[in-house]
Design a protein around this motif. Structure first.
Motif, PDB file in Angstrom:
ATOM      1  N   GLU A  80      -3.669   6.707   1.633  1.00  0.00           N
ATOM      2  CA  GLU A  80      -2.748   5.562   1.739  1.00  0.00           C
ATOM      3  C   GLU A  80      -1.300   6.062   1.766  1.00  0.00           C
ATOM      4  OE1 GLU A  80      -3.081   2.821  -1.545  1.00  0.00           O
ATOM      5  OE2 GLU A  80      -2.693   1.122  -0.208  1.00  0.00           O
ATOM      6  N   ASN A  81      -0.984   7.015   0.900  1.00  0.00           N
ATOM      7  CA  ASN A  81       0.359   7.592   0.872  1.00  0.00           C
ATOM      8  C   ASN A  81       0.664   8.387   2.139  1.00  0.00           C
ATOM      9  OD1 ASN A  81       0.779   6.500  -1.658  1.00  0.00           O
ATOM     10  ND2 ASN A  81       0.138   8.355  -2.751  1.00  0.00           N
ATOM     11  N   ASN A  82      -0.402   8.781   2.868  1.00  0.00           N
ATOM     12  CA  ASN A  82      -0.225   9.490   4.140  1.00  0.00           C
ATOM     13  C   ASN A  82      -0.282   8.534   5.330  1.00  0.00           C
ATOM     14  OD1 ASN A  82      -0.073  12.642   3.873  1.00  0.00           O
ATOM     15  ND2 ASN A  82      -1.490  11.975   2.280  1.00  0.00           N
ATOM     16  N   GLY A  83      -0.155   7.238   5.063  1.00  0.00           N
ATOM     17  CA  GLY A  83       0.035   6.284   6.151  1.00  0.00           C
ATOM     18  C   GLY A  83      -1.190   5.543   6.621  1.00  0.00           C
ATOM     19  N   LEU A  84      -2.358   5.770   6.010  1.00  0.00           N
ATOM     20  CA  LEU A  84      -3.549   5.032   6.433  1.00  0.00           C
ATOM     21  C   LEU A  84      -3.683   3.754   5.605  1.00  0.00           C
ATOM     22  CD1 LEU A  84      -6.059   7.975   6.921  1.00  0.00           C
ATOM     23  CD2 LEU A  84      -4.733   6.784   8.657  1.00  0.00           C
ATOM     24  N   GLU A  85      -4.248   2.723   6.220  1.00  0.00           N
ATOM     25  CA  GLU A  85      -4.282   1.416   5.544  1.00  0.00           C
ATOM     26  C   GLU A  85      -5.681   0.881   5.288  1.00  0.00           C
ATOM     27  OE1 GLU A  85      -1.871  -0.908   8.147  1.00  0.00           O
ATOM     28  OE2 GLU A  85       0.006  -0.158   7.279  1.00  0.00           O
ATOM     29  N   ASN A  86      -6.660   1.358   6.078  1.00  0.00           N
ATOM     30  CA  ASN A  86      -8.010   0.810   5.977  1.00  0.00           C
ATOM     31  C   ASN A  86      -8.824   1.677   5.015  1.00  0.00           C
ATOM     32  OD1 ASN A  86     -10.238  -0.741   6.420  1.00  0.00           O
ATOM     33  ND2 ASN A  86     -10.547  -0.105   8.536  1.00  0.00           N
ATOM     34  N   LEU A  87      -8.795   1.292   3.755  1.00  0.00           N
ATOM     35  CA  LEU A  87      -9.355   2.141   2.708  1.00  0.00           C
ATOM     36  C   LEU A  87     -10.216   1.337   1.745  1.00  0.00           C
ATOM     37  CD1 LEU A  87      -5.878   3.611   2.034  1.00  0.00           C
ATOM     38  CD2 LEU A  87      -7.759   5.036   2.802  1.00  0.00           C
ATOM     39  N   HIS A  88     -11.226   2.014   1.189  1.00  0.00           N
ATOM     40  CA  HIS A  88     -11.984   1.404   0.091  1.00  0.00           C
ATOM     41  C   HIS A  88     -12.174   2.478  -0.968  1.00  0.00           C
ATOM     42  CE1 HIS A  88     -14.832  -1.169  -2.001  1.00  0.00           C
ATOM     43  NE2 HIS A  88     -15.571  -0.099  -2.159  1.00  0.00           N
TER      44      HIS A  88
END
Ligand code: NI
Ligand code: MN
Length: 226
Positions: A80-88
């Motif tokens: 998330e801190n590296n720019g990705l948004e689709n996470l679980h």
């Protein structure tokens, strides 16, 4: 289910409606140099731990496919801190339900520092249940009594175990692991990708056969229908 090998510990699993890939390390693996990762499709990217040989191609595949990354809290936060948004994010004992089944996070006996030194949380394996089959994907791990619990609760139809020694179990411990989880059909992973992980493949298969077990060693881009 179609299980496709991408070298080292990377496999994709294709069920009727869903495709997921685990621990993508392709562009850094000389044995997988011919794979074009732009052709890889995925709805989910499962990540067991933070080491480079398990996460190298996560960002590129996530950007190409918009796949959701499933990993522990620390690794999910790092992406998330590296720019990705689709996470679980999840942790041991947690189960994620997708259209065709479930993925449960179980412990692995290993370490998990991320490439920049960030805390990668605790290393994991996954129990994947889909289309009537149970698969234990162990991740990088040494032999552990936790595996008895998998034998008690899940009794997988297939397990995918590291066999390369040095950083994980070698063949002898993988055979003991398969006893503990009560599964006689094993796909080997985490061998031959680096000089220190080279194994004698035929001797390894013979050792499994002597224990009345099957060791499957897949070539890169080989697909097994399971
Ligand atoms: Ni590792
Ligand atoms: Mn590894």
């Amino acid at each position: 289910m179609n299980i496709k090998h991408y070298g080292h510990s990377c496999f994709s699993f294709k069920t009727q409606n869903t495709e997921f890939i685990v621990d993508p390390f392709i562009t850094g693996n000389p044995l997988a140099a011919h794979v074009n990762i732009k052709n890889i499709k995925a709805d989910f990217i499962l990540v067991t731990h933070g080491h480079q040989d398990h996460i190298l191609d996560v960002v590129e595949i996530a950007k190409n496919t918009d796949a959701k990354i499933i990993s522990n809290f620390e690794i999910a936060t790092w992406f998330e801190n590296n720019g990705l948004e689709n996470l679980h994010s999840m942790n041991f004992g947690g189960t994620y339900t997708f259209q065709d089944g479930t993925v449960k996070m179980v412990p692995a006996l290993h370490s998990s520092m991320l490439p920049d030194g960030s805390n990668g949380g605790n290393p994991a394996g996954f129990i994947i249940k889909s289309e009537g089959n149970t698969i234990y994907y162990a991740g990088d791990t040494g032999l552990s009594m936790e595996m008895e619990l998998i034998g008690r609760l899940d009794q997988p139809d297939l397990c995918i175990l590291p066999i390369g020694d040095t950083y994980t179990m070698g063949v002898e411990d993988a055979i003991i692991c398969s006893d503990m989880v009560r599964c006689n059909k094993v796909i080997g992973m985490h061998y031959d990708s680096f000089p220190q992980l080279e194994i004698d493949k035929e001797a390894s298969k013979r050792k499994f056969a002597a224990a009345n077990k099957e060791l499957i060693l897949m070539t890169v881009e080989e697909t097994l229908v399971f």
